[in-house]
Write a protein that holds these residues in place. Structure first.
Motif: not given
Length: 237
Positions: A11-16, A101-107, A236-237
């Protein structure tokens, strides 16, 4: 050393999530700030992420909104939230559940430290609420739960087992060989679902920090407190 959340990456989010190899290398309470900063810099270089925001984790459910350059905040919180691109968040764990957690669309992104007390305080449920207050949509939030103590090893007292039963809709504790055990990750999954996160948007590690061997993780319980910490980081990239 670390693994990337495939679901968040999709979903376009960096997470490790790191393991013992990339975590701190001494008793965390005695580790000097210079060595800790070096470890973080190495991890950030390898993951191409900036220095993350961190907080004093207190096993509660307080929220801190982070912006600008990452640093260690001298403030207690177990939920970090950001709405700016290029801002990284991190939580430290050694049996507790790290949740990104991430909502990539909402940033909007968040990082949650959920030990048993924070889980009973519904930290991840409150994290979703805080994200939605910043413009996220619960149904579009994607989340990854990293390695934590598993139901195989999370032995608890009857009083603690009751605290979980009081806040859970399903039975997450069980009685085995005269002892209560709790599935800590499942409690947090339930809270995510109750907050409106969709089942297909939840990714959960199967690794128990206490007994998993390859890779090996730091475990506060197994090592009787004399242990380091894993770092779980999101941007968030």
């Amino acid at each position: 050393m670390f693994y990337v959340s495939r679901l968040l990456q999709k979903h376009g989010v960096q997470a490790v999530f790191t393991n013992r190899e990339a975590g701190t290398t001494a008793d965390f309470s005695l580790l000097d700030e210079t060595k800790l900063a070096h470890n973080i810099q190495v991890l950030c270089h390898q993951t191409h992420m900036p220095i993350p925001h961190q907080v004093i984790q207190a096993h509660k459910a307080e929220v801190l909104h982070c912006s600008g350059l990452g640093h260690m905040h001298q403030q207690e919180a177990d939920i970090l939230l950001a709405t700016d691109q290029g801002v990284a968040l991190a939580v430290r764990t050694a049996d507790c559940v790290p949740i990104l957690l991430a909502d990539q669309q909402a940033g909007v992104i968040a990082a949650v430290h959920a030990g048993w007390k924070g889980t009973v305080a519904q930290a991840v449920f409150k994290a979703v609420q805080a994200m939605c207050e910043r413009g996220a949509n619960a149904e579009k939030i994607v989340t990854s739960l990293g390695p934590s103590i598993g139901p195989c090893c999370f032995e608890v007292s009857p009083d603690v087992a009751k605290k979980f039963s009081d806040v859970c809709q399903q039975n997450v504790s069980f009685y085995r060989h005269g002892t209560y055990f709790v599935d800590l990750a499942s409690v947090n999954q339930e809270q995510l679902l109750c907050a409106g996160v969709q089942p297909e948007n939840i990714e959960t590690s199967s690794h128990c920090t206490v007994c998993h061997i390859d890779p090996l993780y730091y475990s506060f319980r197994r090592d009787e407190g004399d242990t380091g910490r894993q770092l779980s980081m999101i941007m968030l990239a």
